[in-house]
Design an enzyme around this catalytic site. Structure first.
Site, PDB file in Angstrom:
ATOM      1  N   TYR A 157       0.814  -1.213   0.000  1.00 59.82           N
ATOM      2  CA  TYR A 157       0.000   0.000   0.000  1.00 59.82           C
ATOM      3  C   TYR A 157       0.853   1.270   0.000  1.00 59.82           C
ATOM      4  O   TYR A 157       0.393   2.337   0.373  1.00 59.82           O
ATOM      5  CB  TYR A 157      -0.931   0.033   1.229  1.00 59.82           C
ATOM      6  CG  TYR A 157      -1.986  -1.066   1.254  1.00 59.82           C
ATOM      7  CD1 TYR A 157      -1.893  -2.184   0.442  1.00 59.82           C
ATOM      8  CD2 TYR A 157      -3.078  -0.974   2.098  1.00 59.82           C
ATOM      9  CE1 TYR A 157      -2.845  -3.182   0.470  1.00 59.82           C
ATOM     10  CE2 TYR A 157      -4.048  -1.970   2.130  1.00 59.82           C
ATOM     11  CZ  TYR A 157      -3.914  -3.082   1.313  1.00 59.82           C
ATOM     12  OH  TYR A 157      -4.868  -4.070   1.351  1.00 59.82           O
ATOM     13  N   LYS A 207       4.962 -14.555   2.995  1.00 56.70           N
ATOM     14  CA  LYS A 207       4.764 -15.459   1.855  1.00 56.70           C
ATOM     15  C   LYS A 207       6.145 -15.680   1.236  1.00 56.70           C
ATOM     16  O   LYS A 207       6.386 -15.372   0.055  1.00 56.70           O
ATOM     17  CB  LYS A 207       3.780 -14.806   0.869  1.00 56.70           C
ATOM     18  CG  LYS A 207       3.367 -15.674  -0.297  1.00 56.70           C
ATOM     19  CD  LYS A 207       2.558 -16.890   0.102  1.00 56.70           C
ATOM     20  CE  LYS A 207       2.226 -17.728  -1.134  1.00 56.70           C
ATOM     21  NZ  LYS A 207       1.840 -19.106  -0.792  1.00 56.70           N
ATOM     22  N   ASP A 240      -1.217 -18.149   3.375  1.00 51.28           N
ATOM     23  CA  ASP A 240      -2.292 -19.087   3.027  1.00 51.28           C
ATOM     24  C   ASP A 240      -2.559 -20.050   4.185  1.00 51.28           C
ATOM     25  O   ASP A 240      -3.715 -20.350   4.525  1.00 51.28           O
ATOM     26  CB  ASP A 240      -1.992 -19.839   1.725  1.00 51.28           C
ATOM     27  CG  ASP A 240      -0.520 -20.137   1.517  1.00 51.28           C
ATOM     28  OD1 ASP A 240       0.296 -19.704   2.358  1.00 51.28           O
ATOM     29  OD2 ASP A 240      -0.169 -20.824   0.545  1.00 51.28           O
ATOM     30  N   ASP A 264      -4.596  -6.750   6.130  1.00 52.56           N
ATOM     31  CA  ASP A 264      -5.895  -6.235   5.716  1.00 52.56           C
ATOM     32  C   ASP A 264      -6.851  -7.395   5.432  1.00 52.56           C
ATOM     33  O   ASP A 264      -7.983  -7.446   5.927  1.00 52.56           O
ATOM     34  CB  ASP A 264      -5.698  -5.376   4.454  1.00 52.56           C
ATOM     35  CG  ASP A 264      -6.930  -4.562   4.113  1.00 52.56           C
ATOM     36  OD1 ASP A 264      -7.906  -4.591   4.888  1.00 52.56           O
ATOM     37  OD2 ASP A 264      -6.924  -3.897   3.065  1.00 52.56           O
ATOM     38  N   ASP A 268     -10.280  -9.077   7.786  1.00 56.96           N
ATOM     39  CA  ASP A 268     -11.664  -9.255   7.336  1.00 56.96           C
ATOM     40  C   ASP A 268     -12.095 -10.694   7.586  1.00 56.96           C
ATOM     41  O   ASP A 268     -13.234 -10.959   7.988  1.00 56.96           O
ATOM     42  CB  ASP A 268     -11.819  -8.911   5.848  1.00 56.96           C
ATOM     43  CG  ASP A 268     -12.344  -7.491   5.648  1.00 56.96           C
ATOM     44  OD1 ASP A 268     -11.885  -6.596   6.389  1.00 56.96           O
ATOM     45  OD2 ASP A 268     -13.208  -7.281   4.775  1.00 56.96           O
TER      46      ASP A 268
END
Ligand code: ATP
Length: 375
Positions: A157, A207, A240, A264, A268
């Site tokens: 971001y 990752k 993941d 982020d 959620d």
């Protein structure tokens, strides 16, 4: 359980030396349900101030939202950041407007504030409250009780990149993920400190198998810093796997630290397993207190239910509680979260997203009343 978690940072406000605080808050109601839930949060803060005269908060409402953009071509005035800097904290509702491109409100207001004020910690509690029937059938409180520390100023971001050959068949978008040693170290250290303070395990998410530069770099720094915290049980997970474990083994997690994008998305998911968007709060912290921190529900403007008086105000009220914790009153953070929990546990006054029929105003009133009962 004590919920004095967002006070890990240095309070921006002044203290009278006896636990009282005096703080000026910039209020940005924003769009859609934002003004409705912010009004609810302010109502609960006013109730707290009536119960405790040592809480002295002043609020200035700033009308910087998508309508402001339509009128002025920008989400906030040119000197908007300078004006916000004068405050002790910022209380935000939500921004977003179906008629505007997604990135306009986000890049016009939220991301500039996070970056300019170095709010490098995005703290998001993921906690299943007693009384909430979560989507994970077998999980009940306190099985889900984690605190996500999301890196909040760089990563994916950072806004760096390019659009090459625009408008041609060769159009190519480049979005550069920025991982600086300074940026990663400070947020990882914050998470280790929090894990130590709370006596909870830390999971770092990355990752590194696919992202051979940024992912490997993140993991290496986590590894280095972990040597300073031999008492904190720490593990590194691929994002993941972390998503899978949040659903299959939520009890596994205490503190989670993650780069911006993963944090982020995972939060959620966290909202999904802990009662939904109406309960998910967040704090954008400048832990050193060199600029104001910002507090907001993680949900957006929810245009589908805006203006109907049916938005769940609890996430915004919880965010207001985190603001009090950060400003130096963790006792009040705990009390307000306790009042939220007691309303949810009783189950008599809930909005539709939590299976009830009550409106925003009634739920807000119930929280304010529960606050008085607790005193
Ligand atoms: P935006 O574009 O501003 O992000 P959105 O609708 O795409 O808005 P959210 O606002 O996060 O995204 O909403 C996602 C879903 O959750 C919607 O169905 C919305 O009605 C619901 N929702 C969001 N916030 C609340 C809330 N406070 N109370 C009840 N439902 C909510």
């Amino acid at each position: 359980m004590a919920d004095s978690r967002s006070e890990a940072g240095t309070p921006d406000s002044s203290s009278d030396g006896e636990g009282g605080i005096r703080a000026r808050i910039a209020v940005l109601p924003g769009d859609g349900v934002g003004p409705e839930v912010v009004a609810a949060g302010l109502q609960v803060l006013q109730a707290a101030m009536r119960l405790d005269r040592t809480l002295k908060l002043e609020f200035d409402e700033l009308p910087w939202n998508s309508n402001y953009y339509r009128a002025h071509g920008r989400m906030m005035p040119e000197d908007g950041l300078d004006r916000l800097r004068e405050y002790d904290a910022i209380y935000l509702g939500a921004v977003g407007d179906p008629a505007l491109p997604f990135h306009v409100p986000v890049w016009g207001l939220i991301l500039p504030i996070r970056q300019a004020f170095d709010q490098y910690v995005n703290l998001r509690p993921v906690r299943l409250l007693h009384g909430v029937r979560g989507v994970l059938r077998d999980a009940v409180a306190p099985d889900i009780d984690m605190l996500v520390v999301r890196e909040n100023t760089e990563g994916e971001y950072a806004g760096k990149g390019d659009l090459l050959f625009p408008g041609t068949p060769r159009e190519t978008a480049l979005q550069t993920a920025v991982y600086s040693r300074h940026g990663v170290e400070r947020v990882v250290r914050y998470a280790f400190e929090l894990a130590r303070k709370e006596g909870r395990p830390l999971a770092s998410v990355s990752k590194a198998n696919a992202l051979n530069y940024s992912g490997v770099f993140w993991d290496r720094i986590v590894d280095e810093i972990s040597f300073d915290y031999p008492d904190v049980p720490a593990e590194t997970l691929l994002v993941d796997a972390a998503a899978l474990y949040m659903v299959t083994q939520p009890q596994r997690f205490g503190i989670i630290v993650a780069p911006n994008l993963y944090g982020d998305i995972l939060t959620d998911l966290g909202a999904g397993i802990a009662g939904g968007m109406g309960l998910a709060a967040s704090a954008n912290l400048n832990p050193e207190g060199t600029a104001p921190s910002m507090f907001e529900p993680i949900h957006g403007s929810a245009p589908d239910i805006a203006g109907k008086g049916m938005a769940n105000p609890l996430a915004a009220i919880w965010a207001a509680a985190m603001m009090l914790g950060h400003l130096g009153r963790p006792d009040w953070e705990e009390r307000i979260v306790g009042a939220i929990e007691s309303v949810v546990e009783r189950g008599a006054c809930l909005t539709r997203d939590l299976g009830g029929t009550a409106g925003t105003a009634e739920v807000t009133q119930a929280v304010a009343a529960a606050l008085s009962e607790a005193v």
